[in-house]
Each structure stands twice: as C-alpha cells, then as structure tokens.
Design an enzyme around this catalytic site. Structure first.
Site, PDB file in Angstrom:
ATOM      1  N   SER A   1       5.850 -19.562  82.433  1.00 40.54           N
ATOM      2  CA  SER A   1       5.987 -18.197  81.957  1.00 40.54           C
ATOM      3  C   SER A   1       5.129 -18.101  80.701  1.00 40.54           C
ATOM      4  O   SER A   1       4.954 -19.095  79.990  1.00 40.54           O
ATOM      5  CB  SER A   1       7.451 -17.884  81.616  1.00 40.54           C
ATOM      6  OG  SER A   1       7.545 -16.700  80.837  1.00 40.54           O
ATOM      7  N   THR A   2       4.623 -16.906  80.442  1.00 41.23           N
ATOM      8  CA  THR A   2       3.952 -16.713  79.157  1.00 41.23           C
ATOM      9  C   THR A   2       4.864 -17.160  78.022  1.00 41.23           C
ATOM     10  O   THR A   2       4.405 -17.698  77.010  1.00 41.23           O
ATOM     11  CB  THR A   2       3.589 -15.230  78.956  1.00 41.23           C
ATOM     12  OG1 THR A   2       2.695 -14.807  79.985  1.00 41.23           O
ATOM     13  CG2 THR A   2       2.919 -15.013  77.607  1.00 41.23           C
TER      14      THR A   2
ATOM     15  N   GLU B   1     -16.537 -20.068  44.089  1.00 42.41           N
ATOM     16  CA  GLU B   1     -16.218 -18.671  44.387  1.00 42.41           C
ATOM     17  C   GLU B   1     -15.927 -18.482  45.869  1.00 42.41           C
ATOM     18  O   GLU B   1     -14.993 -17.774  46.253  1.00 42.41           O
ATOM     19  CB  GLU B   1     -17.379 -17.777  43.952  1.00 42.41           C
ATOM     20  CG  GLU B   1     -17.585 -17.729  42.450  1.00 42.41           C
ATOM     21  CD  GLU B   1     -18.906 -17.100  42.048  1.00 42.41           C
ATOM     22  OE1 GLU B   1     -19.051 -16.726  40.876  1.00 42.41           O
ATOM     23  OE2 GLU B   1     -19.810 -16.982  42.903  1.00 42.41           O
TER      24      GLU B   1
ATOM     25  N   LYS C   1     -30.382 -17.022  36.386  1.00 44.83           N
ATOM     26  CA  LYS C   1     -28.919 -17.114  36.377  1.00 44.83           C
ATOM     27  C   LYS C   1     -28.431 -17.888  37.601  1.00 44.83           C
ATOM     28  O   LYS C   1     -28.874 -17.651  38.724  1.00 44.83           O
ATOM     29  CB  LYS C   1     -28.307 -15.719  36.371  1.00 44.83           C
ATOM     30  CG  LYS C   1     -26.788 -15.689  36.150  1.00 44.83           C
ATOM     31  CD  LYS C   1     -26.312 -14.248  35.977  1.00 44.83           C
ATOM     32  CE  LYS C   1     -24.841 -14.186  35.579  1.00 44.83           C
ATOM     33  NZ  LYS C   1     -23.971 -14.605  36.675  1.00 44.83           N
TER      34      LYS C   1
ATOM     35  N   SER D   1     -28.361 -14.090  40.579  1.00 49.96           N
ATOM     36  CA  SER D   1     -28.461 -12.692  40.202  1.00 49.96           C
ATOM     37  C   SER D   1     -29.734 -12.083  40.756  1.00 49.96           C
ATOM     38  O   SER D   1     -30.774 -12.740  40.834  1.00 49.96           O
ATOM     39  CB  SER D   1     -28.443 -12.540  38.680  1.00 49.96           C
ATOM     40  OG  SER D   1     -28.662 -11.198  38.294  1.00 49.96           O
ATOM     41  N   SER D   2     -29.620 -10.803  41.117  1.00 50.58           N
ATOM     42  CA  SER D   2     -30.801 -10.074  41.592  1.00 50.58           C
ATOM     43  C   SER D   2     -31.544  -9.419  40.436  1.00 50.58           C
ATOM     44  O   SER D   2     -32.636  -8.878  40.627  1.00 50.58           O
ATOM     45  CB  SER D   2     -30.376  -9.001  42.602  1.00 50.58           C
ATOM     46  OG  SER D   2     -29.500  -8.068  41.975  1.00 50.58           O
TER      47      SER D   2
ATOM     48  N   THR E   1       1.115 -12.096  76.899  1.00 47.18           N
ATOM     49  CA  THR E   1       1.050 -12.018  78.364  1.00 47.18           C
ATOM     50  C   THR E   1      -0.357 -11.688  78.842  1.00 47.18           C
ATOM     51  O   THR E   1      -0.841 -12.256  79.832  1.00 47.18           O
ATOM     52  CB  THR E   1       2.054 -10.968  78.881  1.00 47.18           C
ATOM     53  OG1 THR E   1       3.365 -11.310  78.439  1.00 47.18           O
ATOM     54  CG2 THR E   1       2.030 -10.892  80.398  1.00 47.18           C
TER      55      THR E   1
ATOM     56  N   THR F   1      -4.226 -25.581  26.478  1.00 49.34           N
ATOM     57  CA  THR F   1      -3.038 -24.931  27.015  1.00 49.34           C
ATOM     58  C   THR F   1      -3.013 -23.514  26.466  1.00 49.34           C
ATOM     59  O   THR F   1      -3.384 -23.293  25.309  1.00 49.34           O
ATOM     60  CB  THR F   1      -1.754 -25.680  26.607  1.00 49.34           C
ATOM     61  OG1 THR F   1      -1.660 -25.724  25.174  1.00 49.34           O
ATOM     62  CG2 THR F   1      -1.740 -27.101  27.145  1.00 49.34           C
ATOM     63  N   HIS F   2      -2.610 -22.561  27.298  1.00 53.98           N
ATOM     64  CA  HIS F   2      -2.670 -21.138  26.936  1.00 53.98           C
ATOM     65  C   HIS F   2      -4.119 -20.711  26.640  1.00 53.98           C
ATOM     66  O   HIS F   2      -4.348 -19.752  25.897  1.00 53.98           O
ATOM     67  CB  HIS F   2      -1.793 -20.823  25.707  1.00 53.98           C
ATOM     68  CG  HIS F   2      -0.355 -21.157  25.880  1.00 53.98           C
ATOM     69  ND1 HIS F   2       0.589 -20.232  26.263  1.00 53.98           N
ATOM     70  CD2 HIS F   2       0.303 -22.337  25.732  1.00 53.98           C
ATOM     71  CE1 HIS F   2       1.783 -20.822  26.335  1.00 53.98           C
ATOM     72  NE2 HIS F   2       1.622 -22.087  26.023  1.00 53.98           N
TER      73      HIS F   2
END
Length: 470
Positions: A138-139, A329, A322, A316-317, A99, A185-186
């Site tokens: 109406s809302t 990600e 790297k 990487s810092s 509303t 697999t696995h």
C-alpha cells in the site's frame, strides 16, 4: 503527439504514447501543477528498491509468476541505473500520503516490464501497476518506508563529510595552537585565549552534532514495510516482511530492521522528526561558527582581521579589490534553509491522524533536500574555506596584550575593586594594563612576568600562585 488511451476507476484519459507513466500520473500532472519540484532521486531509488524486493519475495512465496517478477526486477534495475528519471513526473505537492508518486512508480515499472515482454505500453493485462508491481503493498507502508530509506542513504553521504569537517577544524586547532589572541565576550575584550583553542571547540561541537545525526540515522533503519493499508499486514504473506528486508540489507549494506509495531511505524514519523531536528541543531551550530569566522576575518583594515579566509571570487561589482567571506555566507544561507525545512517537517509530522499521516510527501522533500544541501555545502566549505584559513599571529598577539581583560589576572593579587581602578585608568589614558601596573608600582617586574603573562592565562590556574596539582 501520438497518444494512447488508458482507463482507471474514474474513466478514460489520453496518455502520451511514448510515456512510461500512465493514467494516474497524468491525472496527478493535471491536478497538481504546483511547483515543478520533484521527489529526490534517492527517494525514487528507495521506492524502486522496495518494488524490486516485493516482486522477488512475492515470487519466492508463490504469489507472483516468475516471468512477471523477472521483468519487474529488470525494469527496476534500469531505473536504479539512472535511466527514465524524466518519467517520474508527479509534483512534490500532490495528494496526501504520496499515492500519486507511488502510482507513478508503479506505472513506469509496469510499462517498462511490458516492453521487456514484447508488449505495448498500456497493455496492463501483461503487467499491471496494481496487481503485479504493487502486490502486497500500500502507499501507506511503501511511502514511509522509502522516505526513511532515502534519508538514511543520504545520511551515509553526510556523515563522512561531517567527519571531514571535524578533522579539518582539528587540524587548524593544532596549527594555531601557539597563536595568542584576545578572547571576546559580549563582543568586548575578554581574557586571552589561543586561536587553536577556539578551533578545537568548533571541532568538538561538530563531533557532538555528528553523534546526534548518527543516532537519528539508526532510528531511520526501522521500517514498517508489510503493514499494508492500516498497519495490520492485510494481503501480505506471513514471510513477506522478513524476506523483503533481507533483500534490502543485501543490496544496501544497511541493517534495516522490522518495526516492532507496524501500526506505530505508519502512524508516527518520529524518526523523520528526529533526523530533521538533528539537522536543525547542526545548522544552528554551523551558523554560529560561520558568523565567528566572518567576524574574525572582518577588515582587512577596519575589522578584527585576526584570520584570513581564502579568496574565492571578487566581492564587489563597484569596489575594486574587495573580497568577501563568500563560502561562509553560502553555508549560512544553506543553514537558514535547513531550519525552515525543519519547521515544515515539524508541522507535517504532527499532522498525522489515526492510522496515517497524509503529509508525508512534503516532509520527505524537505528532509531529503536538507541532507543534500548540507552535504554539498560542507564539502565545498571544507575545501574552499576551512582548509585555507591562515592567521595573523602578530595582530592576534597585539590584541591579547593590549586587552583590558588582562586585569582579571590581578583579582587574586590586588582584588577586584583595585583591578577595576587599573582598568579605568588604562582606558582613560589609553595605556595597557601592564603600563598602569608599572606606573603605580603595584607589582614587581617579576610578578608582572608571572601574573600577567597572557600565554599562562590561557590554561587553568591561579595567576601568581604555584601549581600544586602535581
């Protein structure tokens, strides 16, 4: 700051003189200083489209004076052009049903219309937020209508991107079709597969998700506008619903349909749940695919390193040189958010009571955010990741040829138990399956070439047996 005084059923309140919003928006700002989050821009546009169409229909049927309808329409067009967006000030977490948001829109359009008539903001005798902008509404029917419309309009942007992702995966499948690799697999060695076959499966999955989302999009096209407060259509002209949808179809190019039962369209948010669920399923599959890509690209010296993902920025810092699977990600994190949003939507959808679900604002915000972040994330994922994937064909083939799982091809000629003994010796002596078979003279060279050819093992058939399917 210069102020003006406005009055509502609760009394008077000061409103900034230059604000296009009014007293009810100010109350909402005071009551709900919760998150700083605002409704999605597509939600603003959808509800403004409804207001514009309502004004025109109400004039068409003789309920609203043409000069008032004209300025409301012009005001709506100003907002649709992207202006005054800072005037939609109500927090996502607000009073139930939306509303406050609906009134925020009514006040902005009314005050802009008043200015267009030469009046001063707040002079609602000229154009009133309730009596004119909210006429026949109406809302309770406007908000769910706008929520579905906004989601459908956003899906019109997501669906082509999903098609682009499917195409990109298909192109990689074709590019990598002759690259032999070890299946897994696995997370253990399995029979050979071609890298192109893995990517072809990814494309198929995306296609299935696309179909589910397209089906959900169609369910969003059914609107309950005209139901007014309880789904009964009180205070609406008999032609209102049909005429309003005609305008919306013309403006958006989408075939909006009238809900067969206006009560159901107000009580139930099934299309919202269906859409959110389809997005969740997409997110689950995207997470799986991203995880595969990250695993296949792991390394570059101590992982699988079968593929190389494009380097988009240093990873990487502290570790020079790297590079990380950054785009995958990012997409993982977006998908986690979508899954969390779906839980919120699910809880809100089940919270309806009798003629109304008052939890619509939070389901609208979460659903619209999910569609937007998936659309944006997939665009850059295609451009900055999938399109630039390359394969290390030599490494892939080396893994395939050294896999213990090649022994599965020996089941028909040697039997499972004897083949298992071959595997155990190969593992113990760090030899390949073919080397052990040769050492023990289990097969001739011709049989080895026929039965243990890894390429042939990536298609249906019985190793060592002639193809009788033709």
């Amino acid at each position: 700051m210069a102020m003006r005084t406005e009055k509502d059923v609760l009394g008077e309140k000061e409103v900034p003189a230059d604000a296009y919003y009014g007293i009810q928006s100010v109350r909402a700002m005071e009551n709900f200083p919760i998150s700083g989050l605002r409704m999605h821009s597509r939600m603003v546009e959808a509800i403004v489209l409804v207001k514009k169409a309502a004004a025109m229909v109400n004039t068409d049927v003789g309920l609203l004076k043409p000069e008032i309808s004209r300025v409301i329409t012009v005001a709506a067009d100003v907002v649709l052009a992207g202006k005054l967006r800072d005037q939609f000030v109500v927090d996502v977490y607000q009073m139930g049903a939306g509303t406050s948001f609906n009134m925020n829109v009514n006040e902005v359009l009314a005050n802009l219309a008043i200015e267009l008539l030469g009046g001063q903001k707040g002079d609602y005798a000229m154009v009133h937020p309730h009596d004119h902008v909210n006429m026949s509404q109406s809302t309770n029917d406007v908000f769910p209508t706008a929520m579905r419309m906004a989601a459908r309009l956003l899906l019109a942007e997501l669906l082509p991107v999903l098609n682009d992702l499917k195409t990109a995966m298909t192109e990689k499948a074709e590019e990598f079709d002759d690259i032999l690799k070890s299946g897994r697999t696995h997370l253990q060695d399995a029979v050979p597969i071609r890298l192109g076959q893995e990517f072809s499966a990814y494309a198929a999955t995306i296609g299935k998700c696309q179909e589910r989302i397209a089906a959900a999009a169609r369910s969003l096209e059914e609107l309950g506008i005209g139901g007014s407060a309880s789904g009964t259509g009180l205070n609406t002209h008999p032609q209102y619903r049909a005429r309003l949808l005609e305008y919306l179809r013309a403006w958006t190019g989408i075939e909006w349909a009238t809900a067969p039962d206006m009560r159901e369209a107000m009580q139930s948010n099934l299309p919202i749940a269906e859409t959110s669920s389809a997005l969740r399923l997409l997110a689950l599959e995207l997470i799986r695919i991203c995880n595969d890509l990250r695993l296949l690209a792991s390394g570059p010296t101590t992982g699988f390193a079968e593929i190389v993902l494009p380097a988009v920025q240093p990873g990487s810092s502290i570790m020079p040189g790297k590079v990380n699977p950054s785009m995958a990600e990012m997409l993982n994190m977006v998908c986690f958010q979508v899954i969390g949003n779906d839980l919120t939507v699910s809880m809100a959808v089940q919270a309806g009571q009798l003629e109304l679900n008052v939890m619509m604002p939070v389901m609208a915000y979460n659903l619209h955010q999910s569609i937007e972040i998936l659309t944006n994330a997939l665009r850059v994922f295609i451009d900055r990741c999938v399109g630039g994937i390359i394969a290390d064909a030599d490494r892939c083939r080396r893994y395939a040829e050294s896999s213990m799982a090649l022994a599965a091809a020996l089941n028909i000629s040697l039997g499972y138990a004897r083949a298992a003994e071959v595997v155990k010796r190969a593992v113990r002596e760090r030899k390949t399956i073919i080397e052990v078979v040769r050492d023990e003279k289990l097969l001739t060279e011709a049989q080895i070439a026929q039965i243990l050819d890894p390429v042939k093992l990536t298609e249906p058939g019985l190793p060592g047996k002639p193809d009788t399917s033709r």
